[in-house]
Design a protein around this motif. Structure first.
Motif, mmCIF file in Angstrom:
data_model
loop_
_atom_site.group_PDB
_atom_site.id
_atom_site.type_symbol
_atom_site.label_atom_id
_atom_site.label_comp_id
_atom_site.label_asym_id
_atom_site.label_seq_id
_atom_site.Cartn_x
_atom_site.Cartn_y
_atom_site.Cartn_z
ATOM 1 N N GLN A 57 0.850 -1.195 0.000
ATOM 2 C CA GLN A 57 0.000 0.000 0.000
ATOM 3 C C GLN A 57 0.885 1.245 0.000
ATOM 4 O OE1 GLN A 57 -3.261 0.202 -0.483
ATOM 5 N NE2 GLN A 57 -3.446 -2.015 -0.658
ATOM 6 N N SER A 58 1.643 1.411 -1.094
ATOM 7 C CA SER A 58 2.575 2.541 -1.161
ATOM 8 C C SER A 58 1.845 3.877 -1.250
ATOM 9 C CB SER A 58 3.509 2.390 -2.358
ATOM 10 O OG SER A 58 2.779 2.532 -3.561
ATOM 11 N N LEU A 60 0.111 5.020 0.903
ATOM 12 C CA LEU A 60 0.321 5.632 2.218
ATOM 13 C C LEU A 60 1.554 6.532 2.186
ATOM 14 C CD1 LEU A 60 -0.455 2.625 4.583
ATOM 15 C CD2 LEU A 60 -1.678 4.804 4.563
ATOM 16 N N ILE A 67 -3.804 6.241 7.025
ATOM 17 C CA ILE A 67 -3.977 4.933 7.655
ATOM 18 C C ILE A 67 -5.446 4.736 8.051
ATOM 19 C CG2 ILE A 67 -3.379 5.634 10.029
ATOM 20 C CD1 ILE A 67 -2.010 2.480 8.438
ATOM 21 N N LEU A 70 -7.254 3.619 5.048
ATOM 22 C CA LEU A 70 -6.951 2.210 4.773
ATOM 23 C C LEU A 70 -7.799 1.308 5.679
ATOM 24 C CD1 LEU A 70 -5.139 0.216 3.147
ATOM 25 C CD2 LEU A 70 -3.564 0.279 5.092
ATOM 26 N N CYS A 94 2.413 -3.285 3.586
ATOM 27 C CA CYS A 94 3.633 -2.496 3.520
ATOM 28 C C CYS A 94 3.239 -1.078 3.138
ATOM 29 C CB CYS A 94 4.583 -3.079 2.473
ATOM 30 S SG CYS A 94 5.907 -1.914 2.054
ATOM 31 N N PRO A 95 3.553 -0.088 3.987
ATOM 32 C CA PRO A 95 3.161 1.293 3.711
ATOM 33 C C PRO A 95 4.184 2.058 2.869
ATOM 34 C CG PRO A 95 4.173 1.179 5.869
ATOM 35 C CD PRO A 95 4.170 -0.238 5.315
ATOM 36 N N HIS A 96 5.259 1.403 2.477
ATOM 37 C CA HIS A 96 6.400 2.105 1.872
ATOM 38 C C HIS A 96 6.299 2.171 0.348
ATOM 39 C CE1 HIS A 96 8.043 0.059 5.606
ATOM 40 N NE2 HIS A 96 8.106 1.336 5.894
ATOM 41 N N ARG A 105 8.083 -4.604 1.247
ATOM 42 C CA ARG A 105 7.395 -4.359 -0.011
ATOM 43 C C ARG A 105 7.622 -5.545 -0.949
ATOM 44 N NH1 ARG A 105 4.784 -0.662 -3.029
ATOM 45 N NH2 ARG A 105 5.389 -0.366 -5.209
#
Length: 190
Positions: A57-58, A60, A67, A70, A94-96, A105
């Motif tokens: 979930q890049s 973010l 968040i 999400l 993965c928020p990156h 990721r």
């Protein structure tokens, strides 16, 4: 063999459970389930499978959503699953973005390692041996295959494009969609 007690399926989210968007799924309103996907999850639950989601979930990191947005998407998914008798056991994300060069990721295996720990899959070299992992992109399958998971490509989302590009992990099985995967999996176990 403690790890045979948990029947686990790992799903990617966008393009597998819900419609994918080139501009990212940014809100609960934009989170739209693919036809039959929630019913497929309920079917797997009723057969005794726990469902873990592993999703990049890049958006973010890119600031496209927060968040809490999400969580709102995932609440909507849970609400829609309830009347069908379906349930997501856990969600790992993965928020990156690629720029972070993180281990979580996909295709990096970090999320899969977390899932293996959560479900007490303890074989050190192939902790996810035999666990089906379902995705619509190569990175979804690579992330699990490196830990022994059994790769399944669905042709929804980016799946057809992924199939056309080739280079899939050895033994990848192809399914039209998540329901086709679920019925195949359950047929093979009866």
């Amino acid at each position: 063999m403690s790890n045979s007690s948990t029947k686990l399926v790992i799903l990617d989210r966008d393009g597998v459970i819900n419609e994918d968007r080139d501009d990212y799924v940014k809100s609960a309103d934009e989170w739209v389930p693919l036809p039959g996907s929630l019913e497929a999850i309920a079917l797997l639950n009723q057969a005794g499978y726990q469902i873990a989601i592993a999703t990049n979930q890049s958006g973010l990191a890119r600031g496209y959503f927060t968040i809490s947005e999400l969580h709102a998407m995932h609440s909507k998914m849970e609400k829609l699953l309830q009347p069908l008798g379906g349930n997501i056991d856990s969600i790992f994300f993965c928020p990156h973005s690629d720029a972070h060069a993180c281990d979580c990721r996909k295709p990096a295996p970090g999320l899969m390692k977390e899932i293996a720990l959560r479900y007490k899959k303890t074989d050190s070299t192939q902790p996810l041996l035999g666990v089906p992992i379902v995705g619509d992109s190569l990175r979804d399958l690579q992330a699990g295959a490196v830990l022994g998971a059994s790769p399944h490509l669905v042709l929804t989302g980016k799946g057809q494009k992924t199939l056309d590009q080739g280079g899939l992990p050895e033994g990848t099985q192809i399914h039209a969609d998540l329901m086709a995967f679920a019925t195949t999996l359950l047929d093979n176990h009866h």
